[in-house]
Design an enzyme around this catalytic site. Structure first.
Site, PDB file in Angstrom:
ATOM      1  N   ASP A 268       0.930  -1.146   0.176  1.00 20.55           N
ATOM      2  CA  ASP A 268      -0.039   0.075   0.004  1.00 20.55           C
ATOM      3  C   ASP A 268       0.953   1.257  -0.004  1.00 20.55           C
ATOM      4  OD1 ASP A 268      -2.273   1.355   0.087  1.00 20.55           O
ATOM      5  OD2 ASP A 268      -2.601   0.940   2.024  1.00 20.55           O
ATOM      6  N   GLY A 269       0.407   2.437  -0.605  1.00 20.73           N
ATOM      7  CA  GLY A 269       0.967   3.611  -0.636  1.00 20.73           C
ATOM      8  C   GLY A 269       1.534   4.299  -1.925  1.00 20.73           C
TER       9      GLY A 269
ATOM     10  N   ARG B 223      -0.431   9.263 -10.092  1.00 17.61           N
ATOM     11  CA  ARG B 223      -0.467   7.977  -9.411  1.00 17.61           C
ATOM     12  C   ARG B 223       0.162   6.880  -9.882  1.00 17.61           C
ATOM     13  NH1 ARG B 223      -4.040   7.113  -4.994  1.00 17.61           N
ATOM     14  NH2 ARG B 223      -4.181   5.284  -5.567  1.00 17.61           N
TER      15      ARG B 223
ATOM     16  N   ASN C 101     -10.799  -2.899  -6.221  1.00 16.88           N
ATOM     17  CA  ASN C 101      -9.947  -2.034  -6.842  1.00 16.88           C
ATOM     18  C   ASN C 101     -10.532  -1.477  -8.410  1.00 16.88           C
ATOM     19  OD1 ASN C 101      -6.846  -3.118  -5.689  1.00 16.88           O
ATOM     20  ND2 ASN C 101      -7.928  -1.292  -4.905  1.00 16.88           N
TER      21      ASN C 101
ATOM     22  N   ARG D  57     -11.850   2.162  -8.926  1.00 13.16           N
ATOM     23  CA  ARG D  57     -10.933   3.262  -9.057  1.00 13.16           C
ATOM     24  C   ARG D  57     -11.164   3.563 -10.494  1.00 13.16           C
ATOM     25  NH1 ARG D  57      -5.197   2.395  -5.715  1.00 13.16           N
ATOM     26  NH2 ARG D  57      -5.984   1.724  -4.107  1.00 13.16           N
TER      27      ARG D  57
ATOM     28  N   ARG E 116       1.944  -5.256   5.891  1.00 12.26           N
ATOM     29  CA  ARG E 116       1.153  -4.141   5.426  1.00 12.26           C
ATOM     30  C   ARG E 116       1.945  -2.705   5.264  1.00 12.26           C
ATOM     31  NH1 ARG E 116      -5.082  -2.766   4.429  1.00 12.26           N
ATOM     32  NH2 ARG E 116      -4.800  -0.714   3.154  1.00 12.26           N
TER      33      ARG E 116
HETATM   34  C1  FPP Z   1      -1.854   0.137  -3.398  1.00 13.81           C
HETATM   35  O1  FPP Z   1      -1.415   1.444  -3.277  1.00 13.81           O
HETATM   36  C2  FPP Z   1      -1.359  -0.574  -4.531  1.00 13.81           C
HETATM   37  C3  FPP Z   1      -2.072  -1.179  -5.551  1.00 13.81           C
HETATM   38  C4  FPP Z   1      -3.608  -1.086  -5.555  1.00 13.81           C
HETATM   39  C5  FPP Z   1      -1.379  -1.546  -6.873  1.00 13.81           C
HETATM   40  C6  FPP Z   1      -0.376  -2.589  -6.603  1.00 13.81           C
HETATM   41  C7  FPP Z   1       0.529  -2.791  -7.735  1.00 13.81           C
HETATM   42  C8  FPP Z   1       2.091  -2.518  -7.831  1.00 13.81           C
HETATM   43  C9  FPP Z   1       2.657  -2.661  -6.767  1.00 13.81           C
HETATM   44  C10 FPP Z   1       2.343  -2.486  -9.040  1.00 13.81           C
HETATM   45  C11 FPP Z   1       3.300  -3.613  -9.714  1.00 13.81           C
HETATM   46  C12 FPP Z   1       2.524  -5.036  -9.331  1.00 13.81           C
HETATM   47  C13 FPP Z   1       3.300  -5.991  -9.948  1.00 13.81           C
HETATM   48  C14 FPP Z   1       2.477  -7.441  -9.252  1.00 13.81           C
HETATM   49  C15 FPP Z   1       3.988  -6.008 -11.113  1.00 13.81           C
HETATM   50  P1  FPP Z   1      -2.524   2.616  -3.509  1.00 13.81           P
HETATM   51  O2  FPP Z   1      -2.581   3.102  -5.080  1.00 13.81           O
HETATM   52  O3  FPP Z   1      -3.945   2.193  -2.806  1.00 13.81           O
HETATM   53  O4  FPP Z   1      -1.720   3.674  -2.633  1.00 13.81           O
HETATM   54  P2  FPP Z   1      -2.470   4.921  -1.791  1.00 13.81           P
HETATM   55  O5  FPP Z   1      -3.024   4.228  -0.867  1.00 13.81           O
HETATM   56  O6  FPP Z   1      -1.332   5.629  -1.297  1.00 13.81           O
HETATM   57  O7  FPP Z   1      -3.435   5.603  -2.609  1.00 13.81           O
END
Ligand code: FPP
Length: 253
Positions: A22-23, A35, A70, A73, A188
């Site tokens: 996350d993040g 983003r 997700n 989004r 996490r």
């Molecule tokens: C959560 O951060 C992240 C995701 C929903 C996507 C995860 C994807 C990756 C790490 C990219 C590549 C993955 C692979 C397996 C190649 P967020 O967008 O919710 O962050 P925020 O809480 O800061 O908004």
């Protein structure tokens, strides 16, 4: 591959490590970027953590890449993530195979674009005999979905084979989950302290490690901190501390 020379020898890796990454969004926004550039940087952290985990002796690594929720989004972000998954799988397949990483994408794959479903089939086929570490990428995954699909599979089997429902047990459910093994350590990143419908059944006895580090910044130091925390925990599985210590003594004798 990352350098592990400076990792303390006393560190023991969890057998099954699971991570809620996350993040990414906040990482990007705090730098005045879109983003999606956080997700791109997140993909670099994914590569780093796969490599380190395998070297440190993790046997199974499950990463939460895209939850069933997700899809809510903005379409632009969802499409960018789909493209990133296709590119990342394509780019990393050879290296995953060379490093012995058996790769499985777990979740409801039917909703993914055909091009992503093709890449998934290719990497799963290419790495199916690898045995250094199993990598599960959870995509369009939800813990409740997993329990539901396991239940449906079991009911179908019982009906078709005329088996007695009363003979089902916890192992029957575990074995039919898309990730059948229990999680030892769940990390996490990004500061929230929630499980968010990840591996609900499998994490029943997991140690939980929450860090404020945003996923794209997660590195060797953070992983070692998490493993050090894990090594400091006494895992009692419902027993008393004295029972655990006697059991460990018996095992050592
Ligand atoms: C959560 O951060 C992240 C995701 C929903 C996507 C995860 C994807 C990756 C790490 C990219 C590549 C993955 C692979 C397996 C190649 P967020 O967008 O919710 O962050 P925020 O809480 O800061 O908004």
């Amino acid at each position: 591959m990352s350098d592990i020379c400076d990792i303390p020898g006393s560190i023991t890796a969890p057998r099954h490590l699971a991570i809620i990454m996350d993040g990414n969004g906040r990482w990007a926004l705090s730098r005045g970027k879109q983003r999606v550039s956080g997700h791109r940087e997140g993909a670099n952290a994914v590569r780093r953590v796969i490599s380190l985990s395998a070297q440190l002796g993790v046997k199974e690594l499950t990463l939460f890449a895209f939850s069933s929720e997700n899809w809510k989004r903005p379409a632009l972000e969802v499409n960018a993530l789909m493209t990133l998954f296709v590119q990342a799988i394509k780019k990393e397949s050879k290296s995953l195979k060379e490093n012995g990483i058996k790769t499985c994408i777990v979740g409801d794959k039917t909703r993914f674009p055909a091009i992503l479903q093709d890449q998934i089939k290719k990497v799963e086929e290419l790495t199916k005999d690898c045995s250094v570490m199993k990598l599960n990428i959870a995509a369009n995954y939800g813990g409740r979905w997993d329990i539901l699909q396991a239940t449906q599979k079991l009911l179908k089997k019982c009906t078709e084979e005329n088996l007695n429902f009363n003979e089902l047990n916890e192992d029957s459910i575990s074995q039919n989950l898309s990730v059948p093994t229990d999680v030892d350590l769940l990390i996490r990143t990004g500061g929230e302290k929630r499980i968010s419908n990840f591996l609900m059944w499998q994490a029943a006895y997991a140690e939980l490690f929450f860090t404020d580090t945003l996923w794209p910044d997660f590195d060797k130091k953070d992983l070692i901190e998490a493993f050090t925390f894990f090594n400091s925990r006494e895992r009692r599985f419902g027993m008393t501390s004295a029972q655990v210590q006697n059991k460990e003594k018996d095992n050592a004798d």
